[in-house]
Design a protein around this motif. Sequence first.
Motif, PDB file in Angstrom:
ATOM      1  N   ALA A 234      17.637 -26.360 -44.770  1.00 16.33           N
ATOM      2  CA  ALA A 234      18.621 -26.765 -43.816  1.00 16.33           C
ATOM      3  C   ALA A 234      18.230 -27.106 -42.403  1.00 16.33           C
ATOM      4  O   ALA A 234      17.434 -26.051 -42.114  1.00 16.33           O
ATOM      5  N   SER A 235      18.932 -27.910 -41.633  1.00 17.10           N
ATOM      6  CA  SER A 235      18.271 -28.021 -40.341  1.00 17.10           C
ATOM      7  C   SER A 235      19.683 -28.061 -39.543  1.00 17.10           C
ATOM      8  O   SER A 235      20.742 -28.919 -39.959  1.00 17.10           O
ATOM      9  N   GLY A 236      19.786 -27.720 -38.125  1.00 14.41           N
ATOM     10  CA  GLY A 236      20.992 -28.064 -37.478  1.00 14.41           C
ATOM     11  C   GLY A 236      20.515 -27.992 -35.814  1.00 14.41           C
ATOM     12  O   GLY A 236      19.705 -27.274 -35.560  1.00 14.41           O
ATOM     13  N   GLN A 237      21.313 -28.752 -35.134  1.00 12.14           N
ATOM     14  CA  GLN A 237      21.286 -28.633 -33.697  1.00 12.14           C
ATOM     15  C   GLN A 237      22.260 -27.461 -33.259  1.00 12.14           C
ATOM     16  O   GLN A 237      22.682 -26.665 -34.273  1.00 12.14           O
ATOM     17  N   THR A 238      21.997 -26.927 -32.198  1.00  9.65           N
ATOM     18  CA  THR A 238      22.450 -25.427 -31.710  1.00  9.65           C
ATOM     19  C   THR A 238      24.098 -25.872 -31.202  1.00  9.65           C
ATOM     20  O   THR A 238      24.569 -26.765 -31.842  1.00  9.65           O
ATOM     21  N   SER A 239      24.718 -24.859 -30.831  1.00 11.14           N
ATOM     22  CA  SER A 239      26.183 -24.993 -30.473  1.00 11.14           C
ATOM     23  C   SER A 239      27.055 -25.315 -31.641  1.00 11.14           C
ATOM     24  O   SER A 239      27.920 -26.381 -31.432  1.00 11.14           O
ATOM     25  N   ASN A 240      26.897 -24.570 -32.789  1.00  7.29           N
ATOM     26  CA  ASN A 240      28.018 -24.605 -33.804  1.00  7.29           C
ATOM     27  C   ASN A 240      28.075 -25.869 -34.534  1.00  7.29           C
ATOM     28  O   ASN A 240      28.991 -26.433 -34.870  1.00  7.29           O
ATOM     29  N   GLN A 241      26.954 -26.839 -34.390  1.00  6.62           N
ATOM     30  CA  GLN A 241      27.074 -27.995 -35.014  1.00  6.62           C
ATOM     31  C   GLN A 241      26.497 -27.962 -36.576  1.00  6.62           C
ATOM     32  O   GLN A 241      25.755 -26.996 -37.084  1.00  6.62           O
ATOM     33  N   PRO A 242      26.975 -28.863 -37.536  1.00  8.76           N
ATOM     34  CA  PRO A 242      26.843 -28.690 -38.945  1.00  8.76           C
ATOM     35  C   PRO A 242      25.383 -28.678 -39.222  1.00  8.76           C
ATOM     36  O   PRO A 242      24.420 -29.286 -38.323  1.00  8.76           O
ATOM     37  N   GLN A 243      25.140 -28.084 -40.273  1.00  3.68           N
ATOM     38  CA  GLN A 243      23.677 -28.081 -40.967  1.00  3.68           C
ATOM     39  C   GLN A 243      23.672 -29.171 -41.719  1.00  3.68           C
ATOM     40  O   GLN A 243      24.581 -29.443 -42.616  1.00  3.68           O
ATOM     41  N   HIS A 244      22.211 -29.779 -41.865  1.00  9.07           N
ATOM     42  CA  HIS A 244      21.910 -30.859 -42.785  1.00  9.07           C
ATOM     43  C   HIS A 244      20.916 -30.157 -43.743  1.00  9.07           C
ATOM     44  O   HIS A 244      19.895 -29.659 -43.406  1.00  9.07           O
ATOM     45  N   PHE A 245      21.181 -30.564 -45.117  1.00 15.98           N
ATOM     46  CA  PHE A 245      20.516 -29.870 -46.328  1.00 15.98           C
ATOM     47  C   PHE A 245      19.637 -30.983 -46.794  1.00 15.98           C
ATOM     48  O   PHE A 245      19.720 -31.906 -46.898  1.00 15.98           O
ATOM     49  N   GLY A 246      18.331 -30.239 -47.310  1.00 14.15           N
ATOM     50  CA  GLY A 246      17.566 -30.905 -48.283  1.00 14.15           C
ATOM     51  C   GLY A 246      18.133 -31.094 -49.522  1.00 14.15           C
ATOM     52  O   GLY A 246      19.244 -30.476 -49.894  1.00 14.15           O
ATOM     53  N   ASP A 247      17.224 -31.784 -50.415  1.00 20.06           N
ATOM     54  CA  ASP A 247      17.703 -31.896 -51.812  1.00 20.06           C
ATOM     55  C   ASP A 247      17.826 -30.717 -52.527  1.00 20.06           C
ATOM     56  O   ASP A 247      18.261 -30.531 -53.829  1.00 20.06           O
ATOM     57  N   GLY A 248      17.005 -29.581 -52.169  1.00 19.27           N
ATOM     58  CA  GLY A 248      16.590 -28.536 -53.008  1.00 19.27           C
ATOM     59  C   GLY A 248      15.270 -28.351 -53.781  1.00 19.27           C
ATOM     60  O   GLY A 248      14.871 -29.319 -54.328  1.00 19.27           O
TER      61      GLY A 248
END
Lengths: 112, 113
Positions: free
Chosen positions: A92-106
Amino acid sequence: DVKVTQSSRYLVKRTGEKVFLECVQDMDHENMFWYRQDPGLGLRLIYFSYDVKMKEKGDIPEGYSVSREKKERFSLILESASTNQTSMYLCASGQTSNQPQHFGDGTRLSIL
Amino acid sequence: AQTVTQSQPEMSVQEAETVTLSCTYDTSESNYYLFWYKQPPSRQMILVIRQEAYKQQNATENRFSVNFQKAAKSFSLKISDSQLGDTAMYFCAFMHNTDKLIFGTGTRLQVFP
Protein backbone atom coordinates in the motif's frame (compact mmCIF):
# COMPACT_ATOMS: atom_id res chain seq x y z
CA ASP A 1 -6.39 7.35 -10.15
CA VAL A 2 -3.69 6.06 -7.81
CA LYS A 3 -2.02 2.96 -9.11
CA VAL A 4 -0.14 0.57 -6.88
CA THR A 5 1.36 -2.28 -8.85
CA GLN A 6 2.68 -5.51 -7.40
CA SER A 7 4.96 -7.46 -9.68
CA SER A 8 3.27 -10.86 -9.33
CA ARG A 9 -0.28 -12.05 -8.58
CA TYR A 10 0.89 -15.58 -7.79
CA LEU A 11 4.30 -16.86 -6.79
CA VAL A 12 5.54 -20.31 -5.82
CA LYS A 13 8.93 -20.69 -4.19
CA ARG A 14 10.82 -23.35 -2.27
CA THR A 15 11.88 -23.39 1.36
CA GLY A 16 15.19 -21.61 1.87
CA GLU A 17 14.97 -19.50 -1.27
CA LYS A 18 15.44 -15.73 -1.17
CA VAL A 19 12.21 -14.15 -2.39
CA PHE A 20 11.66 -10.62 -3.66
CA LEU A 21 8.22 -9.00 -3.83
CA GLU A 22 8.15 -5.73 -5.70
CA CYS A 23 5.73 -2.83 -5.40
CA VAL A 24 5.56 0.38 -7.42
CA GLN A 25 3.27 3.38 -6.92
CA ASP A 26 2.72 6.22 -9.35
CA MET A 27 1.38 8.98 -7.11
CA ASP A 28 4.56 10.28 -5.51
CA HIS A 29 3.36 9.11 -2.10
CA GLU A 30 5.69 9.50 0.85
CA ASN A 31 4.58 6.38 2.72
CA MET A 32 4.66 2.77 1.60
CA PHE A 33 3.63 -0.33 3.49
CA TRP A 34 3.81 -4.11 3.31
CA TYR A 35 1.10 -6.24 4.93
CA ARG A 36 0.38 -9.91 5.05
CA GLN A 37 -3.20 -11.12 5.05
CA ASP A 38 -4.21 -14.42 6.62
CA PRO A 39 -7.74 -15.77 7.16
CA GLY A 40 -9.09 -14.85 10.57
CA LEU A 41 -6.17 -12.52 11.28
CA GLY A 42 -6.93 -9.60 9.00
CA LEU A 43 -4.02 -7.56 7.71
CA ARG A 44 -0.84 -7.31 9.74
CA LEU A 45 1.86 -4.74 9.08
CA ILE A 46 5.28 -6.16 8.27
CA TYR A 47 7.33 -3.06 7.43
CA PHE A 48 6.72 0.49 6.33
CA SER A 49 8.71 3.37 4.96
CA TYR A 50 8.23 7.11 5.31
CA ASP A 51 10.87 8.10 2.80
CA VAL A 52 13.58 6.82 0.52
CA LYS A 53 16.10 4.64 2.35
CA MET A 54 14.02 4.81 5.51
CA LYS A 55 12.24 1.81 6.97
CA GLU A 56 10.51 0.92 10.19
CA LYS A 57 9.38 -2.39 11.59
CA GLY A 58 5.72 -3.13 11.81
CA ASP A 59 4.05 -5.74 13.97
CA ILE A 60 5.51 -8.89 12.38
CA PRO A 61 8.94 -8.09 10.84
CA GLU A 62 10.67 -11.36 11.74
CA GLY A 63 11.94 -13.21 8.68
CA TYR A 64 11.47 -10.19 6.40
CA SER A 65 13.46 -7.19 5.26
CA VAL A 66 12.66 -4.29 2.93
CA SER A 67 14.36 -1.93 0.55
CA ARG A 68 13.36 1.52 -0.65
CA GLU A 69 16.00 2.92 -2.98
CA LYS A 70 13.55 5.04 -4.97
CA LYS A 71 10.46 6.86 -3.78
CA GLU A 72 8.10 4.92 -6.02
CA ARG A 73 9.40 1.44 -5.28
CA PHE A 74 9.23 -0.63 -2.10
CA SER A 75 10.51 -4.18 -2.05
CA LEU A 76 9.80 -6.91 0.47
CA ILE A 77 12.48 -9.56 0.89
CA LEU A 78 12.14 -12.98 2.44
CA GLU A 79 15.75 -13.79 3.27
CA SER A 80 15.20 -17.55 3.59
CA ALA A 81 11.63 -18.49 2.82
CA SER A 82 9.81 -20.82 5.16
CA THR A 83 6.45 -22.56 4.83
CA ASN A 84 4.88 -20.34 7.51
CA GLN A 85 5.40 -17.39 5.18
CA THR A 86 2.85 -18.79 2.75
CA SER A 87 0.30 -15.98 2.64
CA MET A 88 -1.24 -13.10 0.72
CA TYR A 89 1.02 -10.05 0.66
CA LEU A 90 -0.42 -6.60 0.11
CA CYS A 91 1.48 -3.44 -0.68
CA ALA A 92 0.00 0.00 0.00
CA SER A 93 1.00 3.61 -0.40
CA GLY A 94 -0.30 6.81 1.10
CA GLN A 95 0.36 10.46 1.54
CA THR A 96 1.11 11.77 4.99
CA SER A 97 -1.33 13.48 7.35
CA ASN A 98 -3.65 10.56 8.00
CA GLN A 99 -4.75 10.10 4.42
CA PRO A 100 -6.16 6.77 3.25
CA GLN A 101 -3.82 4.13 1.94
CA HIS A 102 -4.13 2.75 -1.57
CA PHE A 103 -3.53 -0.94 -2.12
CA GLY A 104 -2.14 -3.15 -4.84
CA ASP A 105 -3.83 -6.32 -6.07
CA GLY A 106 -1.81 -8.53 -3.74
CA THR A 107 0.63 -11.39 -4.29
CA ARG A 108 -0.40 -14.85 -3.22
CA LEU A 109 2.87 -16.49 -2.21
CA SER A 110 3.21 -20.22 -1.65
CA ILE A 111 6.33 -21.65 -0.08
CA LEU A 112 6.76 -25.37 -0.70
CA ALA B 1 -1.97 -0.38 22.13
CA GLN B 2 -4.86 0.19 19.79
CA THR B 3 -7.03 -2.74 18.75
CA VAL B 4 -9.87 -3.14 16.29
CA THR B 5 -12.55 -5.82 16.70
CA GLN B 6 -14.99 -7.06 14.10
CA SER B 7 -17.19 -9.59 15.82
CA GLN B 8 -19.07 -10.83 12.73
CA PRO B 9 -16.89 -13.14 10.61
CA GLU B 10 -19.65 -13.64 8.04
CA MET B 11 -22.91 -11.97 7.14
CA SER B 12 -25.43 -12.28 4.37
CA VAL B 13 -28.12 -10.00 3.02
CA GLN B 14 -30.64 -10.09 0.24
CA GLU B 15 -30.31 -7.73 -2.66
CA ALA B 16 -31.96 -4.32 -2.03
CA GLU B 17 -31.99 -4.87 1.72
CA THR B 18 -29.95 -3.00 4.34
CA VAL B 19 -27.12 -4.55 6.35
CA THR B 20 -24.97 -3.22 9.18
CA LEU B 21 -21.43 -4.39 9.87
CA SER B 22 -20.06 -3.88 13.36
CA CYS B 23 -16.69 -2.57 14.46
CA THR B 24 -15.36 -1.60 17.86
CA TYR B 25 -11.95 -0.28 18.71
CA ASP B 26 -9.88 0.51 21.73
CA THR B 27 -7.69 3.57 22.09
CA SER B 28 -6.73 6.18 24.63
CA GLU B 29 -6.23 8.80 21.93
CA SER B 30 -8.75 11.57 21.37
CA ASN B 31 -7.97 12.36 17.76
CA TYR B 32 -7.76 9.60 15.18
CA TYR B 33 -9.22 8.35 11.92
CA LEU B 34 -11.39 5.38 11.12
CA PHE B 35 -11.85 3.65 7.80
CA TRP B 36 -13.88 0.95 6.16
CA TYR B 37 -12.18 -0.90 3.33
CA LYS B 38 -13.77 -3.34 0.92
CA GLN B 39 -11.93 -6.27 -0.67
CA PRO B 40 -13.96 -7.90 -3.48
CA PRO B 41 -13.13 -11.38 -4.71
CA SER B 42 -10.79 -9.75 -7.28
CA ARG B 43 -8.73 -8.82 -4.21
CA GLN B 44 -7.85 -5.15 -4.56
CA MET B 45 -8.62 -3.34 -1.32
CA ILE B 46 -10.74 -0.26 -1.91
CA LEU B 47 -11.54 2.56 0.50
CA VAL B 48 -15.28 2.73 1.22
CA ILE B 49 -15.56 5.51 3.76
CA ARG B 50 -13.49 7.57 6.18
CA GLN B 51 -14.37 9.21 9.49
CA GLU B 52 -12.39 11.75 11.46
CA ALA B 53 -12.86 11.34 15.19
CA TYR B 54 -13.16 15.05 15.89
CA LYS B 55 -16.12 15.33 13.53
CA GLN B 56 -19.42 14.48 15.17
CA GLN B 57 -21.29 14.14 11.91
CA ASN B 58 -21.40 10.61 10.54
CA ALA B 59 -19.71 10.16 7.18
CA THR B 60 -21.76 9.04 4.18
CA GLU B 61 -20.82 7.95 0.67
CA ASN B 62 -23.84 7.20 -1.49
CA ARG B 63 -25.32 3.93 -0.16
CA PHE B 64 -22.67 3.61 2.54
CA SER B 65 -22.91 5.38 5.88
CA VAL B 66 -21.38 4.97 9.30
CA ASN B 67 -22.68 5.17 12.82
CA PHE B 68 -19.78 6.62 14.77
CA GLN B 69 -20.21 6.48 18.54
CA LYS B 70 -17.03 7.95 19.98
CA ALA B 71 -17.83 7.37 23.64
CA ALA B 72 -18.70 3.75 22.96
CA LYS B 73 -15.74 3.37 20.57
CA SER B 74 -18.02 1.95 17.93
CA PHE B 75 -17.86 2.47 14.17
CA SER B 76 -20.47 0.46 12.27
CA LEU B 77 -21.00 0.48 8.51
CA LYS B 78 -24.49 0.52 7.04
CA ILE B 79 -25.01 -0.53 3.45
CA SER B 80 -28.39 0.47 2.05
CA ASP B 81 -30.03 -1.03 -1.02
CA SER B 82 -27.45 -3.82 -1.12
CA GLN B 83 -26.20 -4.86 -4.55
CA LEU B 84 -24.56 -8.05 -5.77
CA GLY B 85 -21.37 -6.07 -6.29
CA ASP B 86 -21.22 -5.37 -2.57
CA THR B 87 -20.19 -8.99 -1.99
CA ALA B 88 -16.73 -8.70 -0.45
CA MET B 89 -14.61 -8.80 2.68
CA TYR B 90 -15.02 -5.62 4.68
CA PHE B 91 -12.27 -4.42 6.98
CA CYS B 92 -12.54 -1.78 9.64
CA ALA B 93 -9.29 0.10 10.31
CA PHE B 94 -7.94 2.64 12.78
CA MET B 95 -5.24 5.24 12.22
CA HIS B 96 -3.58 7.53 14.72
CA ASN B 97 -0.98 10.12 13.83
CA THR B 98 1.66 7.57 12.82
CA ASP B 99 -0.07 6.94 9.47
CA LYS B 100 -0.12 3.23 10.27
CA LEU B 101 -3.40 1.38 9.84
CA ILE B 102 -4.58 -1.17 12.39
CA PHE B 103 -7.07 -3.56 10.86
CA GLY B 104 -9.81 -5.73 12.25
CA THR B 105 -10.09 -9.36 11.19
CA GLY B 106 -12.74 -8.62 8.59
CA THR B 107 -16.38 -9.50 7.86
CA ARG B 108 -17.25 -11.52 4.79
CA LEU B 109 -20.47 -10.16 3.30
CA GLN B 110 -22.49 -12.18 0.80
CA VAL B 111 -25.30 -10.47 -1.08
CA PHE B 112 -27.91 -12.88 -2.43
CA PRO B 113 -30.24 -12.19 -5.35
